[in-house]
Design an enzyme around this catalytic site. Structure first.
Site, short mmCIF file in Angstrom:
data_model
loop_
_atom_site.label_atom_id
_atom_site.label_comp_id
_atom_site.label_asym_id
_atom_site.label_seq_id
_atom_site.Cartn_x
_atom_site.Cartn_y
_atom_site.Cartn_z
N VAL A 145 2.61 -6.72 2.35
CA VAL A 145 2.94 -7.18 3.69
C VAL A 145 4.08 -6.33 4.24
CG1 VAL A 145 2.16 -9.50 3.11
CG2 VAL A 145 4.61 -8.98 3.02
N GLU A 198 7.46 -4.56 5.47
CA GLU A 198 8.67 -4.28 4.69
C GLU A 198 9.85 -5.07 5.25
OE1 GLU A 198 8.63 -2.76 1.95
OE2 GLU A 198 10.72 -2.24 1.50
N LYS A 244 8.56 -11.08 2.83
CA LYS A 244 8.02 -10.92 1.47
C LYS A 244 8.39 -12.11 0.59
CE LYS A 244 7.53 -5.86 1.13
NZ LYS A 244 6.08 -5.68 0.93
N SER A 278 8.26 -0.72 -0.23
CA SER A 278 8.76 0.64 -0.02
C SER A 278 10.14 0.82 -0.67
CB SER A 278 8.88 0.95 1.47
OG SER A 278 7.65 0.84 2.10
N HIS A 305 4.23 0.97 -6.24
CA HIS A 305 4.39 1.57 -4.93
C HIS A 305 3.25 2.55 -4.68
CE1 HIS A 305 6.84 4.36 -2.09
NE2 HIS A 305 6.14 3.49 -1.40
N ASN A 348 0.65 6.52 1.10
CA ASN A 348 -0.40 6.75 2.09
C ASN A 348 -0.84 8.21 2.13
OD1 ASN A 348 -2.02 6.10 4.26
ND2 ASN A 348 -0.39 6.18 5.77
N ASN A 354 10.99 6.91 -1.88
CA ASN A 354 11.59 6.60 -0.58
C ASN A 354 13.09 6.80 -0.54
OD1 ASN A 354 9.41 6.04 1.16
ND2 ASN A 354 9.04 4.12 0.09
#
Lengths: 285, 85
Positions: free
Chosen positions: A87, A89, A94, A116, A137, A140, A187
């Site tokens: 869902v 970030e 969450k 993320s 994680h 994309n 990230n």
């Protein structure tokens, strides 16, 4: 075996597609029926595109889609052996999803937290089953990335990790295990790089296309930082930066003005056709 | 069979799309797109999305097996058949 995928956004769709291709049943959950409808189309197209790239044996898209159930009822996740959460970030959102999943899923169900930047320790604390919460994680586009970051929270158990590794293997993904810190590895590094590229743009040093060209042509990167941001989704990039800023107490992660501006304008990258770059000819499925 | 103008229009849309997604100059109508050497990993999905949204058709697995997506000419022929034109 059934896997529940919660959150039918760009990543959730990719994850659902990969699980279907692994030969498993998928229950895709999202509170928005609109998102579910779009997701089903995106998954169908993704399955076809994958077959175009890799012609081969195995059930066709139409057959795989019969194993996909879409629902806006989180209770649908109750039938799954594993739940993959993707869902938005947002720590509060969450936490709420995990509390509700805890209530509808049997105690043995494993939760894969696809975040993320939020440490798995924090997400596991929202459940009564921290031993069964594993950070995974996915990046994309999920269909094209052969590896994922796998994160053990302080209480994550071996059995849950084994179950997750088995699932990832069936999905054709390699798990690269990293420590549980804000942003993990990907990230923590990438968001700052994207943010600095946005500042370079703000300061007028170079245009967006030029910035990316320096990375692709001088440094051999497959994609420049701004195109990467467009691919991730600028709303996600900004949200991730804010999580990192708050958790690390580091002002370097304050979203650059260019990024905030584009998000405010609804220019979120590939999924809206415009971001740092004009991608109107390249609408994301 | 679609009228010449309609066919030309569809061809132009497809060639425009390819021009911005495949850095290949002077693409021939019978040239294999996937073997042009510059197809990005995202091209297949972009192509499926383009064909469905631009021509309003639904691509099916059966279409893929007949290599209908290999060339400009074969894609246009597929669209033509699906639209009953």
């Amino acid at each position: 075996m059934t896997v529940a995928v919660v959150g039918a956004g760009v990543i959730g769709r990719g994850v659902a597609q990969a699980v279907l291709q692994a030969g498993l049943r998928v229950v895709l959950v999202d509170r928005s029926r609109d998102a579910l409808h779009q997701a089903a189309t995106a998954i169908r197209r993704g399955l076809l595109a994958d077959r175009l790239r890799r012609p081969g044996a195995g059930p066709d898209a139409e057959t795989l889609l019969t194993r996909l159930t879409c629902t806006s009822d989180l209770g649908g996740a109750g039938a799954a052996a594993l739940v993959i959460e993707n869902v938005v970030e947002d720590p509060a959102v969450k936490a709420d999803v995990y509390r509700r999943l805890d209530a509808v899923c049997p105690p043995a169900t494993v939760f894969l937290a696809n975040t993320s930047a939020i440490p798995i320790a924090a997400l596991a604390a929202a459940t009564r089953r921290p031993a069964r919460v594993v950070g995974v994680h996915f990046m994309n586009p999920v269909a094209l990335r052969p590896a994922v970051e796998l994160v053990r929270g302080p209480e994550t158990g071996d059995e849950a990790v084994r179950a997750v590794e088995e699932l990832l293997d069936r999905m054709g993904k390699r798990a690269i295990q990293v420590g549980d810190a804000p942003g993990f590895v990907a990230n923590r590094v990438l968001m700052l790089m994207v943010n600095e590229a946005a500042r370079v743009l703000d300061e007028g040093t170079a245009a967006a296309e030029t910035i990316d060209r320096v990375f692709t042509e001088c440094l051999g990167h497959a994609m420049g930082p701004l195109a990467t941001a467009d691919l991730i989704g600028l709303d996600t990039v900004r949200a991730t930066l804010l999580v990192l800023r708050d958790r690390l107490g580091d002002e370097r992660f304050e979203p650059a003005p260019a990024l905030t501006r584009l998000v405010a304008q609804g220019r979120l990258g590939r999924k809206t056709g415009r971001g740092f770059h004009d991608l109107s000819a390249r609408v994301h499925a | 069979m679609s009228t010449p103008d309609l066919a030309a229009g569809r061809r132009l849309l497809l060639r425009d799309f390819l021009a911005s997604h495949l850095p290949v100059a002077g693409l021939a109508d019978d040239q294999d797109l996937f073997e042009s050497g510059h197809v990005t990993s995202m091209f297949a999905l972009e192509l499926v999305v383009f064909v469905e949204t631009t021509y309003g058709v639904t691509v099916e697995s059966a279409d893929l097996e007949l290599d209908n997506f290999r060339t400009v000419a074969s894609i246009l022929a597929l669209v033509d058949r699906k639209l009953g034109g």
